[in-house]
Each structure stands twice: as structure tokens, then as C-alpha cells.
Design an enzyme around this catalytic site. Structure first.
Site, PDB file in Angstrom:
ATOM      1  N   GLU A 296       0.788  -1.266   0.075  1.00 50.21           N
ATOM      2  CA  GLU A 296      -0.206   0.064   0.036  1.00 50.21           C
ATOM      3  C   GLU A 296       0.993   1.079  -0.007  1.00 50.21           C
ATOM      4  O   GLU A 296       1.518   1.314   0.816  1.00 50.21           O
ATOM      5  CB  GLU A 296      -0.916  -0.123   1.215  1.00 50.21           C
TER       6      GLU A 296
ATOM      7  N   ASP B 199     -11.934  -1.462  -8.873  1.00 49.45           N
ATOM      8  CA  ASP B 199     -11.893  -0.191  -9.618  1.00 49.45           C
ATOM      9  C   ASP B 199     -10.816  -0.164 -10.437  1.00 49.45           C
ATOM     10  O   ASP B 199     -11.051   0.485 -11.433  1.00 49.45           O
ATOM     11  CB  ASP B 199     -11.933   0.792  -8.537  1.00 49.45           C
TER      12      ASP B 199
ATOM     13  N   ALA C  30     -18.158  -1.193  -5.127  1.00 47.12           N
ATOM     14  CA  ALA C  30     -17.474  -2.083  -4.311  1.00 47.12           C
ATOM     15  C   ALA C  30     -17.810  -3.513  -4.170  1.00 47.12           C
ATOM     16  O   ALA C  30     -17.271  -4.402  -4.232  1.00 47.12           O
ATOM     17  CB  ALA C  30     -17.266  -1.324  -2.717  1.00 47.12           C
TER      18      ALA C  30
ATOM     19  N   ARG D  35     -21.228  16.045  -0.796  1.00 46.16           N
ATOM     20  CA  ARG D  35     -21.625  15.034   0.341  1.00 46.16           C
ATOM     21  C   ARG D  35     -21.483  15.983   1.839  1.00 46.16           C
ATOM     22  O   ARG D  35     -20.474  16.469   1.975  1.00 46.16           O
ATOM     23  CB  ARG D  35     -20.492  14.046   0.241  1.00 46.16           C
TER      24      ARG D  35
ATOM     25  N   GLY E 236     -22.905   1.372   1.130  1.00 44.61           N
ATOM     26  CA  GLY E 236     -23.690   0.130   0.950  1.00 44.61           C
ATOM     27  C   GLY E 236     -23.263  -1.083   0.462  1.00 44.61           C
ATOM     28  O   GLY E 236     -22.720  -1.080  -0.777  1.00 44.61           O
TER      29      GLY E 236
ATOM     30  N   ARG F  81     -17.506   3.834   5.945  1.00 42.29           N
ATOM     31  CA  ARG F  81     -16.290   3.222   5.215  1.00 42.29           C
ATOM     32  C   ARG F  81     -15.336   2.825   6.344  1.00 42.29           C
ATOM     33  O   ARG F  81     -14.599   1.718   6.337  1.00 42.29           O
ATOM     34  CB  ARG F  81     -15.880   4.055   3.983  1.00 42.29           C
TER      35      ARG F  81
HETATM   36  C1  LIG Z   1     -19.489   8.797  -3.883  1.00 43.58           C
HETATM   37  C2  LIG Z   1     -19.221   7.385  -4.060  1.00 43.58           C
HETATM   38  C3  LIG Z   1     -20.434   6.468  -3.502  1.00 43.58           C
HETATM   39  C4  LIG Z   1     -20.037   5.001  -3.594  1.00 43.58           C
HETATM   40  N1  LIG Z   1     -21.159   4.346  -2.919  1.00 43.58           N
HETATM   41  C5  LIG Z   1     -20.905   2.956  -2.983  1.00 43.58           C
HETATM   42  C6  LIG Z   1     -21.927   1.996  -2.397  1.00 43.58           C
HETATM   43  O1  LIG Z   1     -22.921   2.327  -1.655  1.00 43.58           O
HETATM   44  N2  LIG Z   1     -21.754   0.707  -2.502  1.00 43.58           N
HETATM   45  C7  LIG Z   1     -20.729   0.165  -3.418  1.00 43.58           C
HETATM   46  O2  LIG Z   1     -20.615  -1.094  -3.444  1.00 43.58           O
HETATM   47  N3  LIG Z   1     -19.632   1.021  -3.979  1.00 43.58           N
HETATM   48  C8  LIG Z   1     -19.891   2.219  -3.763  1.00 43.58           C
HETATM   49  N4  LIG Z   1     -18.817   3.062  -4.309  1.00 43.58           N
HETATM   50  C9  LIG Z   1     -17.852   2.518  -5.248  1.00 43.58           C
HETATM   51  C10 LIG Z   1     -16.822   2.167  -4.061  1.00 43.58           C
HETATM   52  O3  LIG Z   1     -16.261   3.444  -3.347  1.00 43.58           O
HETATM   53  C11 LIG Z   1     -15.629   1.642  -4.935  1.00 43.58           C
HETATM   54  O4  LIG Z   1     -15.838   0.620  -5.838  1.00 43.58           O
HETATM   55  C12 LIG Z   1     -14.284   1.002  -4.044  1.00 43.58           C
HETATM   56  O5  LIG Z   1     -14.072   1.984  -2.889  1.00 43.58           O
HETATM   57  C13 LIG Z   1     -13.272   0.584  -4.893  1.00 43.58           C
HETATM   58  O6  LIG Z   1     -12.187  -0.017  -4.119  1.00 43.58           O
HETATM   59  P1  LIG Z   1     -10.682  -0.546  -4.451  1.00 43.58           P
HETATM   60  O7  LIG Z   1     -10.177  -0.939  -3.479  1.00 43.58           O
HETATM   61  O8  LIG Z   1     -11.024  -0.957  -5.943  1.00 43.58           O
HETATM   62  O9  LIG Z   1     -10.100   0.809  -4.824  1.00 43.58           O
HETATM   63  P2  LIG Z   1      -9.700   2.005  -3.818  1.00 43.58           P
HETATM   64  O10 LIG Z   1     -10.591   2.264  -2.467  1.00 43.58           O
HETATM   65  O11 LIG Z   1      -9.365   3.279  -4.668  1.00 43.58           O
HETATM   66  O12 LIG Z   1      -8.416   1.231  -3.186  1.00 43.58           O
HETATM   67  C14 LIG Z   1      -7.151   1.486  -4.010  1.00 43.58           C
HETATM   68  C15 LIG Z   1      -5.955   1.580  -3.045  1.00 43.58           C
HETATM   69  O13 LIG Z   1      -4.731   1.122  -3.896  1.00 43.58           O
HETATM   70  C16 LIG Z   1      -3.700   2.184  -3.219  1.00 43.58           C
HETATM   71  N5  LIG Z   1      -2.744   2.280  -4.391  1.00 43.58           N
HETATM   72  C17 LIG Z   1      -3.022   2.874  -5.378  1.00 43.58           C
HETATM   73  N6  LIG Z   1      -1.937   3.012  -6.489  1.00 43.58           N
HETATM   74  C18 LIG Z   1      -1.189   2.104  -5.729  1.00 43.58           C
HETATM   75  C19 LIG Z   1       0.346   2.034  -6.189  1.00 43.58           C
HETATM   76  N7  LIG Z   1       0.768   2.299  -7.267  1.00 43.58           N
HETATM   77  N8  LIG Z   1       1.108   1.298  -5.147  1.00 43.58           N
HETATM   78  C20 LIG Z   1       0.463   0.907  -4.103  1.00 43.58           C
HETATM   79  N9  LIG Z   1      -0.682   1.284  -3.714  1.00 43.58           N
HETATM   80  C21 LIG Z   1      -1.635   1.934  -4.509  1.00 43.58           C
HETATM   81  C22 LIG Z   1      -4.485   3.325  -2.805  1.00 43.58           C
HETATM   82  O14 LIG Z   1      -3.643   4.145  -2.036  1.00 43.58           O
HETATM   83  C23 LIG Z   1      -5.549   2.915  -2.169  1.00 43.58           C
HETATM   84  O15 LIG Z   1      -5.362   2.232  -0.783  1.00 43.58           O
HETATM   85  C24 LIG Z   1     -19.074   4.580  -4.415  1.00 43.58           C
HETATM   86  C25 LIG Z   1     -18.139   5.100  -4.849  1.00 43.58           C
HETATM   87  C26 LIG Z   1     -18.400   6.769  -4.978  1.00 43.58           C
HETATM   88  C27 LIG Z   1     -17.035   7.835  -5.663  1.00 43.58           C
END
Ligand SMILES: Cc1cc2nc3c(=O)[nH]c(=O)nc-3n(C[C@H](O)[C@H](O)[C@H](O)COP(=O)(O)OP(=O)(O)OC[C@H]3O[C@@H](n4cnc5c(N)ncnc54)[C@H](O)[C@@H]3O)c2cc1C
Length: 485
Positions: free
Chosen positions: A46, A365, A378, A250, A59, A173
Site C-alpha cells: 500500500e 475499480d 465495491a 456530500r 452500502g 467506510r
Molecule cells: C460517491 C461514491 C459512493 C459510492 N458508494 C458505493 C456504495 O454504496 N456501494 C458500493 O458497493 N460501492 C460504492 N462506491 C464505489 C466504491 O467506493 C469503490 O468501488 C471501491 O471503494 C473501490 O475499492 P478499490 O479497493 O478497488 O479501490 P480504492 O478504494 O481506490 O483503493 C485503491 C488502493 O490502492 C492504493 N494504491 C493505488 N496505487 C498504488 C500503487 N501504485 N502502489 C501501492 N498502492 C497503491 C491506494 O492508496 C488505495 O489504498 C461509491 C463510490 C463513490 C465515488
């Protein structure tokens, strides 16, 4: 594979998906009979100094929670511990509510100007009638609640959509991630490790390079590095998330204040208020102590900030919703003076062609960033995680039986990509499209709330009623096929 029969897996990113995937992989049992069994070793790299999530609500769908349970039942228990019931804590309400937030209904199907009438003079038609079978859940005792006398009322029809048992519950979260991190064994996550690139070695293994100059070798890279994924850019430089020309204000409101202005029934229940080129969502979080308010607006401009969020003032939101109905204006009026606004980016315009390349896979994502209008981005990542855990479990067993490690792992991530691609890319498209429905921008639906609800319902059912067991079986089948083809 390392000399001591360990398959070494590097997860990049300890956001929600990297963290849950790591826990899922850690729950794969290692064999106890073989004298020199193949084992899995996980490391999460990370870039930040800690695992952190913003203090906003999220959610999880019923099927996302089922995926968590299948990976490790303790993960779903974390959701249950921090999740806030929709409605009363002792009498949860499993319905989502969609309403016309713009027009003020004065009886029948007609509607008039939204100006005036705040808090009084607004005739609420309630939720009676039988045209929408989903409007009532079985044994619904709350149907009269929308008409509760105190506070500002919702105007017009309230379209209720049953979301399944505990189908809509908001979590904080940060609280969820804190709970989940308690399950993570010491030393699995390494912080301040920003991955800058990788190369394949002649052995077929992968060497990761970090910004601090460090290097590590591994057999498999699972990139959970989010919407700005460096690994996705490396694999598919032509793909880039786009600004959707929409941002969301928000803010969090103390529930006691919300109840005093909106009435208990309405304040404690999720509502989605639709209208022209904007929409407002609110739902309870923090065990009904807070109301999470998200107000989306269209933005003709480009997003010029370096990050995805920017500070905002309440006056901007008040201005954006000036013409809306009394209930929405009352919700906006509750917001604090200082807010955040979040840019909405997604990969709608430039999808990646697949999620696996050799021994590298994109997850969450990084693979399919969607706008948040289905509240399931998510959740899709959690489904991805279960698919990967299923395939990697089979790969480990096969390596134990003598299958070559790179072949088994490549088959695992290919199977994952083949099974997950269509559904998760559909979510990216449908999230954008259902957002247009909320905001009356779909030309064939326009401001017709009956038709809007039919569209929302059909899309939501496709997100929620997903056969997780069939997905697991398909991953197993595809893994076998990929291994021999
Ligand atoms: C306004 C909003 C509301 C939402 N509401 C919902 C909901 O109600 N329900 C739902 O299911 N989804 C929801 N989502 C979607 C959800 O937030 C995302 O799909 C989810 O958080 C993605 O998680 P992730 O772990 O894939 O990415 P991220 O949470 O972006 O995590 C990526 C991680 O990788 C790390 N990283 C990045 N690059 C590097 C690198 N080169 N080296 C090492 N570490 C790195 C970052 O620091 C971070 O910790 C919402 C999104 C938004 C914007």
C-alpha cells in the site's frame, strides 16, 4: 514459486477490495497431509502510511455480503457490526424509495410549481395502490409512515423497491475497514510501498519495483490499485478514466436535527429524490446517529482539481437546488456550511479489453470503475475477489498435484477475467445510464416517474439478484478450460 514451495502473491493496494481479497486468499486452507505441500503467501503493498477510507457512507448488496461470507464469514460479520439498518433499528425497512424531488403534487397526477408550500399545503398522496408490486414488502407495517404529520413531507408517489433481507444498509467506510483490519494477520500489509512498475524475470516470476528503490519477486500480481491504477495504465495505456461531468456534494447531518425537520419516518429511511439534471440521496449511517446526504449535479466544466475531491460551500448546493421541491430544499438546508464535493469518474468511455494478462490481474475499480449510481462498485469488487479466491484455490491444489505453477496461475486469472468481465462492465454502463434516469436525461423516459421506476427496478434487480453459486461453479469450469487451452 519460491524454493520452499510457496506461491507468492502480491496484492497492490489496501483499499476495500485489496483488503478483502487478501483476507479471502488467507482463508484458503493449506493442506495438512502432504509432507511438503504448496502453500500460498500473501503480501499487500500500500502506497499510503495506513489503511484508510474516507468517512463517507457505503452500502453493500445482499450478494456482495454473500460473497464475503463465502470467502470468510467473519468479513460479513464486520458489515453486520457496523451497518446501520434502514428505518428503525428494532424494525428495519428493507425497501429503497424513489421519489420525484422536483415537482410538488397537488392531487391526482398533476403537479405544480415547487416554489412555496414548504412544510405545509403539500398534499401527500402516500404510497397506496397496487400498481407496483415491489412497493410493499411482506408484512410491511410502515406503509403509512410517509404521511407522518411532523416535518416536511415527500410529495407525490413513493416508489418502494424491496432490496432483499438487509438489502440496503449504510456503513461508515472507515469503521468497516477498521473492523476488517482486525482480521488481518500482522505483517501481511506493507505500508509506504508505492509500486512503480514490474518486469517478468527469465524464471517466469515477476519483479515489482517500488518508489523507495526496493524490489520484490512474486508469482502473481493482483492489482487492486483503484481507479487511477498504475498497473492498468501499464497494461493498457490507451484506457483512462473520464470525468462524467457530474460531481456530488456530500455532507453528514446529526439525525436528531434531521428528524426534527423531516419527520422521523422520512429521516430514518433511504430516499432517492429524482429531478432535472440532478438528484439527491440520503440514508442513515452510524447506527442512526447521522444522515448521509449526497447531492449529485451535472457540471458542464472540466474537473481541474488534482484530486477527486474539493471543498465546497453550502451556498453552492442551495443554489443548485433552488428550484426543487420543499422536501429536497429542506434536506439541503440541513447541510453544514463546509462540505466536500466529489468528482464522479468512471471507465465508461474506455473499458479495458480484459482483466488478466499473463500473471497479472486487475481487480475492483482498477478493472471497472463505475459511477456510484447503483451503489454497487465495491460490491462488484467483492464478487471479483470471490471469483479469484475460487480460481486460485484450484490452482494451488493443481500445483500440489504437479501442474506447473505459472500455467496454473495464468489459468486462474484468465478464468477470473472471462467470468467477471461482462457483468462488471455492464455495471459501469448501467450505473451511468441509471444516473440519467434519476436525472430525467434519458430521452425515452424523461420525467415520467412511473417509467423511471420501471427502469430503475429492472436494472437494480440485475445488480441484486445475481446467482453467486453459479458464478463460483462457472469459475471452476472456466479454470479447467483455461488450464488445457
Ligand atoms: C460517491 C461514491 C459512493 C459510492 N458508494 C458505493 C456504495 O454504496 N456501494 C458500493 O458497493 N460501492 C460504492 N462506491 C464505489 C466504491 O467506493 C469503490 O468501488 C471501491 O471503494 C473501490 O475499492 P478499490 O479497493 O478497488 O479501490 P480504492 O478504494 O481506490 O483503493 C485503491 C488502493 O490502492 C492504493 N494504491 C493505488 N496505487 C498504488 C500503487 N501504485 N502502489 C501501492 N498502492 C497503491 C491506494 O492508496 C488505495 O489504498 C461509491 C463510490 C463513490 C465515488
Amino acid at each position: 514459486m519460491s524454493t520452499d514451495n510457496r506461491i507468492e502473491i502480491a496484492i497492490i493496494g489496501s483499499g476495500l477490495i485489496g483488503t478483502l481479497l487478501a483476507l479471502g486468499l488467507l482463508s484458503i486452507p493449506n493442506p495438512t497431509t502432504d509432507s511438503n505441500p504448496t502453500t500460498l503467501r500473501m503480501k499487500v503493498y500500500e502506497q499510503s502510511a495506513t489503511t484508510h477510507e474516507l468517512g463517507a457512507g457505503i452500502g453493500f448488496t445482499t450478494c456482495a455480503r454473500k460473497c464475503m461470507t463465502l470467502m470468510d464469514a467473519r468479513i460479513a460479520e464486520c458489515v453486520a457490526r457496523v451497518a446501520t439498518h434502514n428505518g428503525e433499528a428494532e424494525d428495519p425497512d428493507y425497501c429503497m424509495r424513489f421519489v420525484d424531488g422536483f415537482r410538488t403534487y397537488t392531487g391526482g397526477d398533476c403537479w405544480g410549481t415547487s416554489k412555496g408550500g414548504e412544510g405545509g399545503g403539500v398534499d401527500v398522496r402516500g404510497i397506496g395502490g397496487d400498481r407496483y408490486p415491489d412497493r410493499f414488502e411482506d408484512n410491511n407495517n410502515n406503509r403509512g409512515g410517509e404521511d407522518e404529520g411532523n416535518g416536511v413531507h415527500v410529495s407525490g408517489k413513493v416508489y418502494k423497491l424491496y432490496a432483499g433481507p438487509r438489502g440496503f444498509e449504510g456503513c461508515h467506510r472507515g469503521q468497516f475497514l477498521d473492523e476488517v483490519m482486525k482480521l488481518m494477520p500482522e505483517g501481511v500489509v506493507e505500508y509506504n510501498k508505492r509500486v512503480e512498475g514490474y518486469e517478468y524475470l527469465p524464471s517466469g516470476r515477476i519483479q515489482l519495483r517500488f518508489s523507495d528503490g526496493g524490489r520484490v519477486e512474486c508469482d502473481l500480481v493482483l492489482a487492486c490499485d483503484g481507479i487511477k491504477s498504475l498497473i492498468r495504465t501499464h497494461l493498457y495505456p490507451e484506457t483512462k478514466p473520464q470525468y462524467t461531468h457530474q460531481f456530488a456534494f456530500r455532507g453528514l447531518v446529526p439525525m436528531s436535527t434531521a428528524i426534527s425537520k423531516l419527520g422521523r419516518y422520512r429521516a430514518l429511511r433511504q430516499h432517492m429524490h429524482c429531478g432535472p439534471r440532478a438528484h439527491v440521496l440520503h440514508f442513515p449511517i452510524a447506527k442512526q446517529q447521522l444522515m448521509n446526504v449526497v447531492a449529485f449535479v451535472q457540471d458542464p466544466n472540466d474537473w481541474t482539481q488534482s484530486g477527486m475531491t474539493a471543498p465546497a460551500r453550502k451556498s453552492e448546493v442551495v443554489d443548485a437546488f433552488r428550484e426543487w421541491g420543499p422536501f429536497v430544499r429542506a434536506v439541503i438546508d440541513l447541510l453544514p456550511e463546509e462540505l466536500d464535493k466529489w468528482a464522479v469518474f468512471d471507465t465508461y468511455d474506455s473499458p479495458v479489453p480484459k482483466y488478466a494478462d499473463g500473471s497479472v490481474a486487475l481487480v475492483g475499480d482498477a478493472a471497472h470503475a463505475s459511477s456510484p449510481h447503483h451503489g454497487a462498485g465495491a460490491g462488484m469488487g467483492v464478487e471479483d475477489a470471490l471469483a479469484l479466491v475460487t480460481a486460485i484455490r484450484r490452482a494451488r491444489e493443481d500445483v500440489d498435484r504437479g501442474v506447473e505453477v505459472n500455467g496454473a496461475l495464468e489459468a486462474a486469472v484468465r478464468a477470473y477475467s472471462r467470468v467477471r468481465y461482462e457483468r462488471s462492465q455492464w455495471l459501469v454502463r448501467s450505473s451511468r445510464e441509471v444516473g440519467w434516469t434519476y436525472e430525467w436525461m434519458d430521452e425515452s423516459i424523461g420525467a415520467d416517474m412511473d417509467r423511471a421506476f420501471a427502469d430503475i427496478k429492472e436494472r437494480s434487480h440485475r445488480v441484486w439478484y445475481f446467482n453467486v453459486d453459479a458464478m463460483v461453479a462457472e469459475v471452476e469450469r472456466q479454470y479447467r478450460w483455461c488450464l488445457w487451452n
